[in-house]
Design a protein around this motif. Structure first.
Motif, short mmCIF file in Angstrom:
data_model
loop_
_atom_site.label_atom_id
_atom_site.label_comp_id
_atom_site.label_asym_id
_atom_site.label_seq_id
_atom_site.Cartn_x
_atom_site.Cartn_y
_atom_site.Cartn_z
N THR A 94 51.92 37.31 28.08
CA THR A 94 51.49 37.83 26.78
C THR A 94 51.15 39.30 26.90
O THR A 94 50.46 39.70 27.83
N SER A 95 51.65 40.10 26.00
CA SER A 95 51.28 41.52 25.94
C SER A 95 51.43 42.21 27.30
O SER A 95 50.58 43.02 27.67
N GLY A 96 52.46 41.87 28.03
CA GLY A 96 52.71 42.52 29.30
C GLY A 96 51.89 41.99 30.45
O GLY A 96 52.02 42.47 31.57
N THR A 97 51.04 41.02 30.19
CA THR A 97 50.29 40.42 31.28
C THR A 97 50.27 38.91 31.08
O THR A 97 51.08 38.39 30.35
N TYR A 98 49.33 38.25 31.74
CA TYR A 98 49.33 36.80 31.71
C TYR A 98 48.02 36.26 31.18
O TYR A 98 46.97 36.88 31.34
N VAL B 31 43.51 43.35 35.53
CA VAL B 31 43.22 42.42 34.45
C VAL B 31 41.90 41.70 34.74
O VAL B 31 41.68 41.23 35.86
N TYR B 33 39.26 38.73 32.90
CA TYR B 33 39.20 37.68 31.89
C TYR B 33 37.76 37.16 31.76
O TYR B 33 37.03 37.10 32.75
N HIS B 48 40.61 38.97 27.27
CA HIS B 48 40.88 39.61 28.54
C HIS B 48 41.22 41.07 28.32
O HIS B 48 41.63 41.48 27.22
N TYR B 50 43.58 44.13 29.88
CA TYR B 50 44.66 44.60 30.77
C TYR B 50 44.46 46.11 30.83
O TYR B 50 44.78 46.81 29.88
N ASN B 55 42.37 42.20 24.65
CA ASN B 55 43.13 41.13 24.01
C ASN B 55 42.19 39.97 23.69
O ASN B 55 41.68 39.29 24.59
N ASN B 94 42.99 39.36 37.98
CA ASN B 94 44.22 39.33 38.76
C ASN B 94 45.03 40.59 38.48
O ASN B 94 44.67 41.40 37.62
N GLY B 96 47.97 42.15 36.79
CA GLY B 96 48.69 41.70 35.62
C GLY B 96 50.19 41.64 35.77
O GLY B 96 50.85 40.85 35.13
N THR B 97 50.74 42.43 36.66
CA THR B 97 52.19 42.53 36.67
C THR B 97 52.81 42.02 37.96
O THR B 97 53.98 42.20 38.20
#
Lengths: 112, 114
Positions: A94-98, B31, B33, B48, B50, B55, B94, B96-97
């Motif tokens: 989602t939105s470039g991440t998880y 990231v 959360y 979360h 990023y 978000n 974590n 994110g990518t």
């Protein structure tokens, strides 16, 4: 969000294998399947994850159905320290991440 | 050594009195959360970050807000806690990518409302 369903609880005898099932019939092609476990008064701890192929690590094995709509976490020899709540989780992009959507979890009781 | 640290482990506040929970990480993950976990339930994602992008989950109450002043720290603010907000609050991080990296969780802050 895709969802997972798990049995509320399971029991196993110490030193025996345990198979913890998870259904995720709405999984999408890019969702990874993650398993975490949570001991009392602690945060969840990573166990294993996979996408399509079966996976093994020092803690457990993950068997993923060919259609990816279900998976099974396998603890090869349960110990008392494995008593915990096991969560099957879908990792969505989602939105470039998880983001990680937790299932209801299975409380595993290990009998001595 | 703990890599995701939540302080305090236990927090008590009064009904309606603002409270802030903190999370710090030494992993340099981009990231972070926040989850809410009520008794005998699974963790529920609240929001979360990023990097600096916030978000929010669609069903997270407006009463809950978050701040991330830098990579290492993230805060959960509850503006007017109600009795229903009593729960364990978990922070996780974590990369994110990087697809094969798992989440790392702190041990949570258990919030009680008087």
């Amino acid at each position: 969000d895709a969802k997972t369903t798990q049995p509320n609880s399971m029991e196993s005898n110490e030193e025996e294998p345990v198979h913890l099932p998870c259904n995720h019939s709405t999984i999408s092609g890019t969702d990874y399947i993650h398993w975490y476990r949570q001991l009392p008064s602690q945060g969840p701890e990573y166990v294993i994850h996979g996408l399509t192929s079966n996976v093994n690590n020092r803690m457990a094995s993950l068997a993923i159905a060919e259609d990816r709509k279900s998976s099974t976490l396998i603890l090869h020899r349960a110990t008392l320290r494995d008593a915990a709540v096991y969560y099957c989780i879908l990792r969505e992009t989602t939105s470039g991440t998880y983001k990680y959507i937790f299932g209801t979890g299975t409380r595993l009781k290990v009998l001595a | 050594d703990a890599m995701v640290i939540q302080n305090p482990r236990y927090q008590v506040t009064q009904f309606g009195k603002p409270v802030t929970l903190s999370c710090s990480q030494t992993l340099n993950h981009n990231v972070m959360y926040w989850y809410q976990q009520k008794s005998s339930q699974a963790p529920k994602l609240l929001f979360h970050y990023y990097d600096k992008d916030f978000n929010n989950e669609a069903d997270t109450p407006d009463n809950f807000q978050s701040r991330r002043p830098n990579t290492s720290f993230c805060f959960l603010d509850i503006r007017s806690p109600g009795l229903g907000d009593a729960a364990m609050y978990l922070c996780a991080t974590n990369f994110g990518t990087v697809s094969n990296q798992p989440q790392h969780f702190g041990d949570g802050t258990r919030l009680s409302i008087l």
